[in-house]
Design an enzyme around this catalytic site. Sequence first.
Site, PDB file in Angstrom:
ATOM      1  N   ASP A 238       0.819  -1.208   0.000  1.00 19.84           N
ATOM      2  CA  ASP A 238       0.000   0.000   0.000  1.00 19.84           C
ATOM      3  C   ASP A 238       0.860   1.268   0.000  1.00 19.84           C
ATOM      4  O   ASP A 238       0.521   2.273  -0.626  1.00 19.84           O
ATOM      5  CB  ASP A 238      -0.940   0.017   1.218  1.00 19.84           C
TER       6      ASP A 238
ATOM      7  N   ASN B  35      -4.982  -1.947  -4.095  1.00 20.75           N
ATOM      8  CA  ASN B  35      -6.136  -2.038  -3.202  1.00 20.75           C
ATOM      9  C   ASN B  35      -5.908  -1.142  -1.988  1.00 20.75           C
ATOM     10  O   ASN B  35      -6.353  -1.436  -0.887  1.00 20.75           O
ATOM     11  CB  ASN B  35      -6.346  -3.500  -2.771  1.00 20.75           C
TER      12      ASN B  35
ATOM     13  N   ASP C 146     -10.268  -2.416  12.669  1.00 21.58           N
ATOM     14  CA  ASP C 146      -9.275  -3.350  12.138  1.00 21.58           C
ATOM     15  C   ASP C 146      -8.811  -4.341  13.196  1.00 21.58           C
ATOM     16  O   ASP C 146      -8.791  -5.552  12.985  1.00 21.58           O
ATOM     17  CB  ASP C 146      -8.077  -2.586  11.571  1.00 21.58           C
TER      18      ASP C 146
ATOM     19  N   GLU D 105     -11.126  -4.748   2.499  1.00 19.19           N
ATOM     20  CA  GLU D 105     -10.441  -5.533   1.466  1.00 19.19           C
ATOM     21  C   GLU D 105     -11.343  -6.637   0.921  1.00 19.19           C
ATOM     22  O   GLU D 105     -11.244  -7.050  -0.226  1.00 19.19           O
ATOM     23  CB  GLU D 105      -9.147  -6.113   2.029  1.00 19.19           C
TER      24      GLU D 105
ATOM     25  N   HIS E 111      -4.993  -9.125   3.939  1.00 17.84           N
ATOM     26  CA  HIS E 111      -3.868  -9.312   4.862  1.00 17.84           C
ATOM     27  C   HIS E 111      -4.309  -9.630   6.281  1.00 17.84           C
ATOM     28  O   HIS E 111      -3.721 -10.477   6.953  1.00 17.84           O
ATOM     29  CB  HIS E 111      -2.999  -8.063   4.844  1.00 17.84           C
ATOM     30  N   ARG E 112      -5.378  -8.986   6.731  1.00 23.32           N
ATOM     31  CA  ARG E 112      -5.774  -9.191   8.136  1.00 23.32           C
ATOM     32  C   ARG E 112      -6.377 -10.577   8.365  1.00 23.32           C
ATOM     33  O   ARG E 112      -6.256 -11.133   9.451  1.00 23.32           O
ATOM     34  CB  ARG E 112      -6.728  -8.103   8.605  1.00 23.32           C
TER      35      ARG E 112
ATOM     36  N   LYS F  24       0.537  -6.497   1.898  1.00 26.93           N
ATOM     37  CA  LYS F  24      -0.188  -5.233   1.857  1.00 26.93           C
ATOM     38  C   LYS F  24       0.275  -4.302   2.977  1.00 26.93           C
ATOM     39  O   LYS F  24       0.444  -3.111   2.768  1.00 26.93           O
ATOM     40  CB  LYS F  24      -1.693  -5.499   1.993  1.00 26.93           C
TER      41      LYS F  24
END
Length: 646
Positions: free
Chosen positions: A49, A93, A317, A345, A389-390, A415
Amino acid sequence: MEFLDLVPLLGARGRVRLPGSKSISNRVLLLAALAEGETDIRDLLASDDVERMLEALQALGVRWTRRGDGDDYTVRGVGGVFPVKTADLFLGNAGTAFRPLTAALALAGGEYRLSGVPRMHERPIGDLVDALRQAGAAIDYLGKDGYPPLAIHPGSVRAGGVLQVRGDVSSQFLTALLMALPLTGAETVIEVVGELISKPYIAITLALMERFGVQVRREGWARFTVPAGARYRSPSIVYVEGDASSASYFLAAGAIGGGPVRVEGVGRDSIQGDVRFAEALAELGARIDMGPNWIEARAPESGRLRAFDMDLNHIPDAAMTLAVAALFADGPCVLRNIASWRVKETDRIAAMATELRKVGATVEEGTDTLKVTPPTRLRVAAIATYDDHRMAMCFSLVSLGGLRVRINDPKCVNKTFPTYFERFAEVARPVPVLAIDGPSASGKGTVAARVAQALGWHYLDSGSLYRLVALAALRAGVALEEEGRLAALAAALPASFEDGRVLLDGADVTDDIRSEACSAGASKVAALPAVRAALLDRQRDYRAAPGLVAEGRDMGSVVFPDAALKVFLTATAEARAERRYKQLMAKGMAANMQSLLKDLHERDARDAARPVAPLKKLPDAVLLDTTNLDVEQAVSFVLERVPVAD
Ligand SMILES: Nc1ncnc2c1ncn2[C@@H]1O[C@H](COP(=O)(O)OP(=O)(O)O)[C@@H](O)[C@H]1O
Ligand SMILES: Nc1ccn([C@@H]2O[C@H](COP(=O)(O)OP(=O)(O)O)[C@@H](O)[C@H]2O)c(=O)n1
């Protein structure tokens, strides 16, 4: 599909230096680019990112340099005017690049095109575009109305006045407007329509704008005034804090896996809202300590996290980490007010529900809630990560349940945290494995079983799996060369081990698999790569707390390359043939010394010569030659070398 298997863990303990915050990195880059003067940025996050933002700024004529291979950058600010007036920007993204650049470029007076990956084109941006249009910006949708890609034209920007923006879909719209409006030079008021979500992210934006010399007046979270004549000025040097959302995985690991786990780079003085994840963990009973620049988490006194029902709007998040931590709680857990998950995402509420169910949880999915009831027993599963990613990082925590977890497409962590799995391994305490490999009748089985008993660990006789495949094949009339059919047999082997007995389809075959036919057959099927592959996961799943002693030919080389201790057990062929002879005689089975010796030589040769997983002593294995040792001595030799768990 690329995947990563995380090994079963006993717990987690240690320290982690966090990578730079994504939110701060991309905001600081844009502010430094728009400012007057040069900004020295330290500890910038290295991730996809941030790369997208750096590329975009370069395309817009902003000059920046990176010092060596490190994370320190110098950005020469353009004083509010991008030199390049026509550009086509691809932003992947990266919402933290797309939204703020849209606002800044809408006020820049040029022709710009902004696009991203397909998922970026499904993430709404209409509320931001509407707000910018109120200010006179000329923006067209190139695809679906309300979504990227966008074409930005020189508008007739009206400076000053009042703009309205919705605050209940993404706080990034407000962030984008706040950061861009000083470019107009006039006083502008932003009124937030609807309840503002993710407020702490706005606090980050305001704090950083202030670092760059622009003070926004705020009335509650509903009205913001950007003053007239505001200009960004470089603060000359900015340190990027560690990423507080990334901290959540390690803090949760400490809370679930004993700890203490300490993260360095964020702490009490952080401007990031996600540090409040630590408070949420504390509500689950975790013991938290905090310094100005670090946070440490340990498991609750009781050892088990408490069930929770929480509004998590302020930490959207990091809240994902709590959804996975819920697997380790003492009852059903409810996460509330997380609607923004749906436009991230991926649709994170749906994705989280699907994947938590795979590991055995009962999950109820609401429009903006998730209820997770932990299973009595977690299940091994392959976790889909949805290019998010998370998802990948959260689900690594499942391994703390003492079982293997497969993470599909693990590189999606690039990311925001390319080195995530390496850092995770640094605090992970794997379930220890003792690998004993060696030729036939060297005493592996005898020694391994005794050592396992002495330690109270589990025991895997991997050879018996190959013997079972041979027996199943002989019974089903499958030729020992038919690799495909043999692999299918191996993959679905209805075998189990109970109290030292080996069962196939429920029938006791403990002695049958020791017959010479099975011995020879096992050695043949074991040379087939597809058969070995089919048995790999099954063998790995014997690894369970408190530890595993595994014996065979490739325990240390292929199945458990990370074994805490590897022993290569051997003895002369003559000694081994004699042992096998005595063993068979004792069981009342027919045996002949000459043919046993010949068979041993043949099997040794086949095991050593096969291209896949050949039998050989590894450089990191300890050699134990038992030719002149008795069983007691061999067992003591191994036990003396077992690393003591710290
Ligand atoms: N020093 C020794 N270590 C292990 N086993 C020994 C030793 N000396 C004799 N034996 C005997 O050797 C035989 C073969 O051992 P086993 O564990 O079946 O070997 P493997 O699993 O390597 O084929 C057993 O009956 C065991 O008691
Ligand atoms: N990890 C392993 C274990 C066994 N094997 C094969 O399976 C056969 C039977 O294994 P075993 O350990 O029961 O054999 P013995 O050592 O008892 O003769 C061996 O001859 C090997 O060829 C293997 O290839 N890899």
